[in-house]
Write an enzyme that holds these catalytic residues in place. Structure first.
Site: not given
Length: 412
Positions: A237, A344
């Site tokens: 991320e 995710e």
């Protein structure tokens, strides 16, 4: 950092190599551009260098002290290397890649087992967690790696050794593997990209080597254990970069260099591994265009655009943003000509039907990406029951049984 010296050809497939300070440091002029040291306290190592193989390099047998210069015979045409690295390697990867990836990030699993959390099927039969996941259609595991993690059950572990052990278990069940490099000693995400403690005072050129060496060493450990990941994430991320402040997005040129070092290390292990660059908020097209336009301008090398998608953290039901996710997936493919994955995803474990519906919608969106460029969907820590982890977006019951929400992987 290990000193790197070159091979000097002295005959067919024979090179002169100097040994500095108890390591054999290798750099070749071959197309693979392989560069990494091999510690001589290992009795035997297989190294994949492009299509070549350094077979059974026995440092202890050939090195008597640190001043010696010696010959290494590079047996390029060894049958065992060809068998391991050429046709079967590519065929295995290609066969697997035709199957849609239905995945689970399971970084907590070994700690849960170590603390005697037991897993059960719906009929009450105790089973191994990986088998329970596989029985629900999951064919892929995602494993995070931290550099020097603590022993904290929630915020630590995920060392190289633990990652390799879990990857081997997954492979033995016929599951595929994704490796997620955080380049930190603990969590890295949009709000924090903390350097590993051992790298804190390193200069930027040294950080480049740190990224390369850490990436290479983990993937080599997996290779030696017989596991070739299908995907590798360079950073977790990273809309604000990695290894702050050096790799922050406000200095995208440096970030690009760091990301490319991870890419190079990965491809030097195996060129078929797909490299993922991963951002959060997969429903936010502006966020992704901003980052990947800069990545393109700065010549970042990657194969797949990875996304997180958590309606829970967006503060709304998935029905509000699922169309935005769908549109962003398609736009990434058309704008950058890359494959895409949702690496995710998660929903509130107390809202079983809603989480099932959300997961089914995400799978549908990725499967219907144009030109078959949607590769898969990964649920983050489904096994991390609230009673153990205090994580709300798991997909397990506190009695050790999987939630029915996971059945979305079976029917979609």
């Amino acid at each position: 950092m290990d000193k790197v010296v070159g091979f000097t050809p002295v005959g067919d497939n024979t090179f002169l190599v100097q040994n500095p300070e108890n390591s054999i440091a290798i750099e070749t002029s071959q197309e693979s551009k392989f560069k990494r040291s091999i510690k001589t306290n290992q009795s035997a190592v297989h190294l994949n260098v492009g299509g070549n193989c350094f077979n059974q390099l026995k440092g202890n047998d050939i090195m008597k002290n640190n001043k010696y210069v010696f010959l290494i015979l590079l047996s390029i045409s060894l049958v065992s290397c060809s068998r391991m690295q050429n046709i079967p390697k590519n065929a295995t990867q290609n066969n697997a890649s035709r199957q849609f990836a239905k995945g689970a990030d399971i970084g907590w699993l070994s700690q849960m087992e170590a603390t005697n959390f037991h897993f059960f099927d719906v009929d009450g039969t105790q089973k191994e967690c990986l088998q329970l996941l596989k029985d629900r259609g999951i064919n892929t595991v995602r494993l995070r790696v931290w550099v020097n993690p603590s022993s904290d059950n929630i915020n630590g572990h995920c060392s190289t050794a633990e990652t390799v052990a879990m990857a081997v278990r997954a492979k033995n069940l016929g599951m595929r593997v994704m490796i997620d490099f955080h380049y930190s000693d603990s969590w890295a995400d949009p709000g924090k990209q903390t350097k590993p403690a051992a790298w804190t005072n390193h200069s930027f050129p040294t950080l480049l080597n740190d990224v390369y060496n850490h990436t290479f060493d983990v993937l080599m450990a997996l290779h030696v254990a017989g596991v070739t990941p299908e995907w590798v994430q360079i950073g977790n991320e990273i809309p604000s970069g990695i290894l702050w402040p050096d790799g922050h997005t406000n200095n995208f040129s440096q970030l690009a260099q760091l990301l490319n070092k991870g890419y190079e290390a990965t491809k030097n292990i195996n060129t078929t591994i797909k490299v993922i660059i991963h951002l959060d908020q997969g429903n936010d097209n502006g966020r992704f265009r901003w980052f990947f336009d800069l990545a393109t301008a700065n010549h970042v090398k990657y194969d797949v655009i990875g996304m997180s998608y958590y309606p829970y953290w967006l503060g709304s039901d998935y029905t509000v943003t699922i169309n935005n996710l769908t549109a962003n997936l398609a736009d990434m493919v058309s704008r950058y000509n890359k494959e895409v994955m949702v690496v995710e995803v998660g929903g509130d474990f107390t809202l079983v039907q809603n989480t099932n519906n959300m997961l089914a919608a995400v799978i549908y969106a990725v499967k219907n990406v144009p030109n078959n460029k949607g590769l898969g969907v990964v649920y983050w820590e489904p096994e991390g029951a609230k009673s153990w982890s205090n994580y709300q977006l798991n997909c397990w019951q506190n009695d050790g049984k999987p939630s029915a929400a996971l059945n979305a992987f079976l029917v979609n």
